[in-house]
Scaffold this motif. Structure first.
Motif, PDB file in Angstrom:
ATOM      1  N   VAL A   1       0.726  -1.243   0.009  1.00 34.66           N
ATOM      2  CA  VAL A   1      -0.074   0.044   0.020  1.00 34.66           C
ATOM      3  C   VAL A   1       0.826   1.259  -0.260  1.00 34.66           C
ATOM      4  CG1 VAL A   1      -1.623   1.322   1.278  1.00 34.66           C
ATOM      5  CG2 VAL A   1      -2.109  -1.011   1.134  1.00 34.66           C
ATOM      6  N   LYS A   2       0.657   2.155  -0.938  1.00 34.58           N
ATOM      7  CA  LYS A   2       1.588   3.119  -1.128  1.00 34.58           C
ATOM      8  C   LYS A   2       0.486   4.472  -0.813  1.00 34.58           C
ATOM      9  CE  LYS A   2       4.800   6.059  -2.918  1.00 34.58           C
ATOM     10  NZ  LYS A   2       6.151   6.209  -2.348  1.00 34.58           N
ATOM     11  N   GLN A   3      -0.394   4.654  -0.844  1.00 38.09           N
ATOM     12  CA  GLN A   3      -1.447   5.621  -0.407  1.00 38.09           C
ATOM     13  C   GLN A   3      -2.633   5.067   0.008  1.00 38.09           C
ATOM     14  OE1 GLN A   3      -1.266   8.893  -2.965  1.00 38.09           O
ATOM     15  NE2 GLN A   3      -3.029   9.954  -1.995  1.00 38.09           N
ATOM     16  N   ILE A   4      -3.386   5.487   0.934  1.00 38.95           N
ATOM     17  CA  ILE A   4      -4.732   5.383   1.377  1.00 38.95           C
ATOM     18  C   ILE A   4      -5.296   6.677   1.490  1.00 38.95           C
ATOM     19  CG2 ILE A   4      -6.379   4.662   3.149  1.00 38.95           C
ATOM     20  CD1 ILE A   4      -5.034   2.148   3.326  1.00 38.95           C
ATOM     21  N   HIS A   5      -6.432   6.960   0.896  1.00 37.24           N
ATOM     22  CA  HIS A   5      -7.088   8.230   0.857  1.00 37.24           C
ATOM     23  C   HIS A   5      -6.022   9.640   0.711  1.00 37.24           C
ATOM     24  CE1 HIS A   5     -10.016  11.091   2.941  1.00 37.24           C
ATOM     25  NE2 HIS A   5     -10.614  10.705   1.783  1.00 37.24           N
ATOM     26  N   THR A   6      -5.803  10.210   1.530  1.00 32.61           N
ATOM     27  CA  THR A   6      -4.710  11.384   1.264  1.00 32.61           C
ATOM     28  C   THR A   6      -3.457  10.967   2.095  1.00 32.61           C
ATOM     29  OG1 THR A   6      -5.699  12.441   3.508  1.00 32.61           O
ATOM     30  CG2 THR A   6      -6.494  12.957   1.454  1.00 32.61           C
ATOM     31  N   LEU A   7      -3.409   9.781   2.599  1.00 32.54           N
ATOM     32  CA  LEU A   7      -2.160   9.468   3.339  1.00 32.54           C
ATOM     33  C   LEU A   7      -1.028   8.788   2.445  1.00 32.54           C
ATOM     34  CD1 LEU A   7      -4.046   8.001   6.586  1.00 32.54           C
ATOM     35  CD2 LEU A   7      -2.764  10.129   6.519  1.00 32.54           C
ATOM     36  N   LYS A   8       0.030   9.236   2.178  1.00 31.54           N
ATOM     37  CA  LYS A   8       0.854   8.635   1.369  1.00 31.54           C
ATOM     38  C   LYS A   8       2.154   8.235   2.370  1.00 31.54           C
ATOM     39  CE  LYS A   8      -0.109  12.145  -1.972  1.00 31.54           C
ATOM     40  NZ  LYS A   8       0.365  13.286  -2.789  1.00 31.54           N
TER      41      LYS A   8
ATOM     42  N   MET B   1      -2.884   5.136   8.636  1.00 32.13           N
ATOM     43  CA  MET B   1      -3.916   4.571   7.578  1.00 32.13           C
ATOM     44  C   MET B   1      -4.876   3.398   8.526  1.00 32.13           C
ATOM     45  SD  MET B   1      -1.245   3.373   4.559  1.00 32.13           S
ATOM     46  CE  MET B   1      -0.564   4.466   3.477  1.00 32.13           C
ATOM     47  N   ALA B   2      -4.461   2.701   9.260  1.00 29.45           N
ATOM     48  CA  ALA B   2      -5.381   1.878   9.842  1.00 29.45           C
ATOM     49  C   ALA B   2      -6.368   2.665  10.626  1.00 29.45           C
ATOM     50  CB  ALA B   2      -4.498   1.047  11.013  1.00 29.45           C
ATOM     51  N   GLU B   3      -5.928   4.084  11.614  1.00 29.03           N
ATOM     52  CA  GLU B   3      -7.042   4.402  11.951  1.00 29.03           C
ATOM     53  C   GLU B   3      -7.970   5.167  10.998  1.00 29.03           C
ATOM     54  OE1 GLU B   3      -6.323   8.560  14.709  1.00 29.03           O
ATOM     55  OE2 GLU B   3      -4.652   7.362  14.325  1.00 29.03           O
ATOM     56  N   ARG B   4      -7.419   5.646   9.769  1.00 24.11           N
ATOM     57  CA  ARG B   4      -8.404   6.375   8.779  1.00 24.11           C
ATOM     58  C   ARG B   4      -9.289   5.126   8.397  1.00 24.11           C
ATOM     59  NH1 ARG B   4      -7.178  10.738   5.176  1.00 24.11           N
ATOM     60  NH2 ARG B   4      -5.757  11.334   7.072  1.00 24.11           N
ATOM     61  N   ILE B   5      -8.793   3.992   8.091  1.00 31.31           N
ATOM     62  CA  ILE B   5      -9.775   2.860   7.799  1.00 31.31           C
ATOM     63  C   ILE B   5     -10.783   2.817   8.842  1.00 31.31           C
ATOM     64  CG2 ILE B   5      -9.973   0.453   7.061  1.00 31.31           C
ATOM     65  CD1 ILE B   5      -6.971   0.714   6.080  1.00 31.31           C
ATOM     66  N   ASP B   6     -10.395   2.507  10.209  1.00 28.33           N
ATOM     67  CA  ASP B   6     -11.287   2.425  11.316  1.00 28.33           C
ATOM     68  C   ASP B   6     -12.578   3.397  11.201  1.00 28.33           C
ATOM     69  OD1 ASP B   6     -10.734  -0.010  12.558  1.00 28.33           O
ATOM     70  OD2 ASP B   6      -9.252   0.731  13.525  1.00 28.33           O
ATOM     71  N   GLN B   7     -11.870   4.628  11.073  1.00 28.29           N
ATOM     72  CA  GLN B   7     -12.957   5.748  10.780  1.00 28.29           C
ATOM     73  C   GLN B   7     -13.856   5.777   9.671  1.00 28.29           C
ATOM     74  OE1 GLN B   7     -13.127   8.350  13.188  1.00 28.29           O
ATOM     75  NE2 GLN B   7     -14.978   8.802  12.128  1.00 28.29           N
ATOM     76  N   ALA B   8     -13.297   5.100   8.720  1.00 27.27           N
ATOM     77  CA  ALA B   8     -14.183   5.103   7.412  1.00 27.27           C
ATOM     78  C   ALA B   8     -15.432   4.068   7.848  1.00 27.27           C
ATOM     79  CB  ALA B   8     -13.543   4.530   6.190  1.00 27.27           C
ATOM     80  N   ARG B   9     -14.928   3.106   8.432  1.00 30.29           N
ATOM     81  CA  ARG B   9     -15.970   1.989   8.737  1.00 30.29           C
ATOM     82  C   ARG B   9     -17.103   2.725   9.769  1.00 30.29           C
ATOM     83  NH1 ARG B   9     -13.052  -1.902  10.607  1.00 30.29           N
ATOM     84  NH2 ARG B   9     -13.276  -3.409   8.888  1.00 30.29           N
ATOM     85  N   ARG B  10     -16.581   3.264  10.676  1.00 25.30           N
ATOM     86  CA  ARG B  10     -17.735   3.890  11.490  1.00 25.30           C
ATOM     87  C   ARG B  10     -18.486   4.818  10.725  1.00 25.30           C
ATOM     88  NH1 ARG B  10     -12.850   3.846  15.067  1.00 25.30           N
ATOM     89  NH2 ARG B  10     -12.452   6.264  14.377  1.00 25.30           N
ATOM     90  N   ASP B  11     -17.741   5.372   9.746  1.00 25.32           N
ATOM     91  CA  ASP B  11     -18.671   6.405   8.957  1.00 25.32           C
ATOM     92  C   ASP B  11     -19.550   5.693   8.004  1.00 25.32           C
ATOM     93  OD1 ASP B  11     -17.251   8.445  10.378  1.00 25.32           O
ATOM     94  OD2 ASP B  11     -16.152   8.819   8.588  1.00 25.32           O
ATOM     95  N   GLN B  12     -19.379   4.322   7.991  1.00 26.38           N
ATOM     96  CA  GLN B  12     -20.141   3.678   6.712  1.00 26.38           C
ATOM     97  C   GLN B  12     -19.861   4.008   5.686  1.00 26.38           C
ATOM     98  OE1 GLN B  12     -22.118   1.149   7.716  1.00 26.38           O
ATOM     99  NE2 GLN B  12     -23.191   1.773   9.699  1.00 26.38           N
ATOM    100  N   ASP B  13     -18.585   4.250   5.432  1.00 24.40           N
ATOM    101  CA  ASP B  13     -18.008   4.822   4.029  1.00 24.40           C
ATOM    102  C   ASP B  13     -17.002   3.873   3.817  1.00 24.40           C
ATOM    103  OD1 ASP B  13     -17.769   6.498   1.761  1.00 24.40           O
ATOM    104  OD2 ASP B  13     -18.219   8.418   2.852  1.00 24.40           O
ATOM    105  N   SER B  14     -16.459   4.426   2.588  1.00 23.21           N
ATOM    106  CA  SER B  14     -15.045   3.625   2.194  1.00 23.21           C
ATOM    107  C   SER B  14     -13.937   4.301   1.767  1.00 23.21           C
ATOM    108  CB  SER B  14     -15.671   2.486   1.193  1.00 23.21           C
ATOM    109  OG  SER B  14     -15.882   3.258  -0.320  1.00 23.21           O
ATOM    110  N   LEU B  15     -12.777   3.778   1.585  1.00 24.43           N
ATOM    111  CA  LEU B  15     -11.478   4.535   0.661  1.00 24.43           C
ATOM    112  C   LEU B  15     -10.860   3.900  -0.212  1.00 24.43           C
ATOM    113  CD1 LEU B  15     -10.046   5.451   4.443  1.00 24.43           C
ATOM    114  CD2 LEU B  15     -11.581   6.849   3.180  1.00 24.43           C
ATOM    115  N   GLY B  16     -10.117   4.588  -0.884  1.00 21.21           N
ATOM    116  CA  GLY B  16      -9.529   3.995  -2.173  1.00 21.21           C
ATOM    117  C   GLY B  16      -8.089   4.377  -1.984  1.00 21.21           C
ATOM    118  N   GLY B  17      -7.142   4.047  -2.798  1.00 21.34           N
ATOM    119  CA  GLY B  17      -5.678   4.402  -2.534  1.00 21.34           C
ATOM    120  C   GLY B  17      -4.854   3.753  -4.068  1.00 21.34           C
ATOM    121  N   ILE B  18      -3.580   3.585  -3.554  1.00 21.51           N
ATOM    122  CA  ILE B  18      -2.477   3.452  -4.631  1.00 21.51           C
ATOM    123  C   ILE B  18      -1.919   1.861  -4.029  1.00 21.51           C
ATOM    124  CG2 ILE B  18      -0.524   4.042  -5.762  1.00 21.51           C
ATOM    125  CD1 ILE B  18      -1.503   6.826  -6.019  1.00 21.51           C
TER     126      ILE B  18
END
Lengths: 357, 357, 357, 357
Positions: free
Chosen positions: B155-162, B191-208
């Motif tokens: 994983v090189k990038q998730i959402h805005t985290l590079k 990144m792990a934190e951001r993913i957890d937040q996305a789950r709580r938001d019922q949302d999802s993330l992309g990346g590189i």
């Protein structure tokens, strides 16, 4: 290897300074009107020497059709077309015979094959795309006949200069009206200026070609490997100098969340449409009827006038100083090529889809 | 369609909730040691439910080898492998039967085929990649045996985290040590934190996902259409959710000039090398022995928990409210898939190159 | 469609009276000496008008090489070759424009494509084989370089006249010394006489071409579908006018029992050989090192001088009376074509086998 | 290699004594009714142990469908089917481990791959045809749905016993009513007797399978290489034990003159037909609407009970004495296989033809 497509299949051949370059189209449906002028029009868009912005090499790329057409219509048999190499000046390349030009294919061809045609890039020359463009011109005629499907491409960015283009409305006329083939009237002259500066600097520029395909039938694409986005990516990344491909939201889309990115469906007077088009016209690898929008990154042209360090065949480190004028930005000629490749992919998938229905 | 490769060729099959998913490898050279544990290791990296960061669906993806292997070695005949679908709960998808989920393949499959398996995505499910990963594991063994060639992805990038990663030195261990498969120890926990937040938001993330292939033989790639970059692009863009592919300097390279971008050759104690690697390990579509470095953009996962507007088969506009937990970021599982596809491309080209030499 | 082969791949194109006929070879290994005279030699063997026994149409089939060869050697890039159609006399075929000649392809082409080039058979003309023969000449050079493998073919039977030929010893010189290309000095003149009689009768004759391939490496052939016997069968049955293919004991072998037919192995000074060769040099679809021996049945030429009943495009029943001289027995020209196809199959399989080893 | 077909494509896999044998069909059109009983019916016709005339090995070849079918209909995705190997008795083959059985594939597989599964023939076993027959059963359903096209095959000759069969009227019922699958009620019992005698003699017999395809659409076949006769020839010659293929007048036609052999056209109440069918239903490689009639020669089964001379892996000359009962004439089981291959070829060409129209 040198064949592309599954049912509408092209095989290209030819080195830049061999006798000729050409293409054989296999699988063209019968009874298609073959408009030779339309083919020549596309070749003229591709060829160097169209304006002071492109290379001064004045190639006359006149297409000859040798088979597969009878009384103006396709026979369903292979269509063979060629363009003679009239501007062959092997001597002009004699000094490059034993050199590996940086970021050219000289070294890799030599290593792979143990032999190479060192005259003007040989098979790795952009001249190889002539066959693609000629075949693409026929593909365009098939697509237009079937569903008035059109493929358009234009310069979206050169170096740091980015254009603003409306993919829904941009026309071929707008593209061709610009000497750099950028339909943004504000940015286009700046790009021309930037290219001129690059030539004076003995340097070169890269950029982005954007393409939009409109009136695309729903249902094209063959999962799981021959997804429409996969075949478009291969088509574009098979072109010389390409470094990237993206469709729809592309690399920028990754900073969106799913709820922002998803394309919601709605009922547009009986037609199912999406409100946004982050998917770029394809979902699950199959066209959904929205415009296909994609971008292709081209690196700055490898041939420059500035001196460069490199090695020769014997491993000696040498300085390469190119002679003559060079083409500082091939992007100006690239739209015809990108359109052709898009048309080839769509036509192939159109035939594949018809086979199953 | 469902076959990829020319000499080392895989055919995948299976829906997410049919009896099984699998792959047939045709063209595997004989006498290769087939390490079933290595295959299972890769499948485990790919499967959901590895940690709280991925989907809770606990699939046990146990591979079975049905043919082509005898006393631990490949026979040169087709290798058939399958994984049974144990977690099939068709009822869980009953409410999606007539809906078109936004940015999923429901609509396009229905339009193309006039029928679809609406249970869990059917053929368009990411479960389809099981066959690719199993085959890729064998390809890796061939590559390693030949030249110790390795394909790594992370994983090189998730959402805005590079992340910052050194492509020359990154190891599988570093990648696997991170629960999000990002070998940057600073960014990985964010990144792990951001993913957890996305789950709580019922949302999802992309990346590189970034991939590096090391110890690649010089000379792989078959111009003009089967350039190594073209086949890698097709391989990656054939994966679900991918939106872009770039190699070497990619889209960023376009703001360089040719003199900045060109990779100058030098003689490194008898080995011809390039001082920079903007080309990403390939010139003229043929590997030059430098590392192949490429990136793949994945859109944010289409399945989210938030309510969305869409239409049903009859064109009625409806609100879709997904039930159950979802996987907010599939990128965590993607490195195994990207590595597999890279290994398949390189192995195919290795065999193709051997044929001519 | 118009492409044959997997790694050594040819694409032929051209109608009998279009501008030209030709072939593109893709996959020719680099650094092969390309002997243009050897190509022309094979084209001369194939062409009509060699003696009074063949058609008087004096075609000068002069090959041009347009790409893929540099300083006498193959580059590894596509080799494009063409022969111009100099004897195009469309007017001579005007009366056939709306007729369906019996046992020709006029009717089926018209039905399949809805259009056809009615000038001299169009794509269905035997002139299409020019590309095959030119490509086969290069394949022969590859085979000879690799293992001194040779492919020979000759007339084994014309009408009821059967020749006796020793497949172990027959030479090209013996074949070419006969005006009918039958190396049996007793039967050869009788065949010539029989052909002359057929011409006087305004009738035509068929027969059998036999081929032997010697010094074939062990291990060629890719089960289960691309068995060497299967690819040879396809190659031969893709030729105009062929009605049957048999290898080894062929159709005659069925009256033997297994104990009579089986080829027992023995140790010939360290080389494993078979005492008989009912298998025709292939077992399990893979060459075993014995000579490959096969036969191809050609029907009597469809073009005859005698009046025949047929129908026109509108379904009217009419009498067809051909004008001009005709070629009463194409078998005399067929050996070059059969040899070429055998060489193409073996070369393709040679490359395929190398890829795996 | 192990894939056959262009648009309707099958990939078979499996050794005779590995875990299973199977097939993946790629390209099956969607919404086809998949009748599992019809598939099983064809597998039962193919399998050994149907009567005392065939091998006593009682295999229960029960087909499982693992993907591609949903609620009884094809999805348009790959259809994966397998049959488990229940009768695996590796020990029974232990004595053959180092031997090369005459006219079997033991020697060539060992030479080609350097390894082989010596248990029961491995990949070269006739058990490999299970996948073909299962796929062919689905192809038959497509052909029947499209044009009520049917493919029938039957025993035409065993050893010296020749049957008389009317290709226009023969039915599946007549074929299946004969224990040797010869619809000639006079010759059928003689064939059964001859086979029994061969078993008592520890010997084996070969013969001819004849096939007729009726209600074939006009226009199938893709010149110049993928002629319908060429693809049928390849399909049949890819089967184990086949030694020859002929269509229409075949090898017998060569003793006719052109005026005798040509199939004159006539107008049959608005339908253009031919008075004779020496062409076997195809002209110029394209179907003309007449019945396709072809024959396939099968050599006498290589496995016999009589002692034979051969060599082992180390080159030692040894006597092979087979143990157990053997199957003296596989032709009895071959009609289902030949029909399947014919159906696969026609279905593939049906889809290919639809793509262009």
């Amino acid at each position: 290897m040198n064949t592309f497509g599954h049912l509408f299949r092209i095989t290209t051949w030819g080195e830049s300074h061999g006798g000729a370059v050409g293409v054989v189209i296999d699988g063209c449906p019968p009874q298609i009107d073959i408009d030779k002028d339309a083919i020549q029009f596309e070749l003229n868009r591709r060829r160097p020497g169209q304006s002071h912005l492109t290379t001064p090499r004045q190639e006359e790329d006149v297409v000859e059709i040798l088979s597969g057409v009878f009384e103006g219509k396709s026979l369903g048999t292979p269509i063979s077309m060629l363009v003679w190499n009239k501007d062959a000046r092997p001597a002009a390349y004699e000094h490059l015979k034993n050199l590996y030009r940086p970021s050219h294919a000289d070294y890799t061809y030599q290593q792979k094959y143990g032999i190479r045609n060192w005259q003007g890039g040989g098979r790795a020359s952009a001249r190889e795309t002539i066959g693609r463009v000629a075949a693409g011109a026929i593909a365009k005629q098939i697509l237009h006949k079937h569903n008035e499907t059109e493929t358009l491409a234009y310069v979206k960015q050169i170096h740091t200069l980015k254009a603003t283009v409306d993919t829904d409305t941009v026309t071929l006329q707008e593209i061709e009206a610009s000497p750099v083939r950028c339909p943004d009237p504000i940015v286009s002259p700046k790009m021309a200026e930037r290219i001129d500066q690059a030539r004076r600097d003995q340097d070169s520029l890269g950029g982005i070609i954007e393409s939009v395909c409109r009136n695309v039938p729903v249902g094209l694409g063959e999962p799981v490997f021959d997804k429409i986005k996969a075949d478009l990516a291969k088509a574009m990344m098979s072109l010389p100098a390409t470094m990237g491909f993206q469709i729809g939201s592309g690399f920028d889309g990754i900073t969106m969340t799913g709820s922002e990115h998803n394309d919601e469906f709605y009922n547009d007077s009986g037609q199912i449409r999406t409100r946004t088009n982050n998917s770029g016209g394809t979902q699950g690898g199959i066209t959904n009827g929205e415009n296909i929008v994609f971008q292709v990154a081209f690196k700055p042209t490898a041939t420059i006038g500035k001196p460069q360090q490199t090695v020769d065949k014997d491993g000696n480190e040498v300085t390469l100083q190119a002679s003559g004028r060079h083409d500082p930005c091939v992007l100006v000629r690239a739209p015809a090529i990108v359109e052709a490749m898009a048309a080839l992919v769509l036509t192939d998938h159109l035939l594949r889809h018809k086979a199953k229905s």
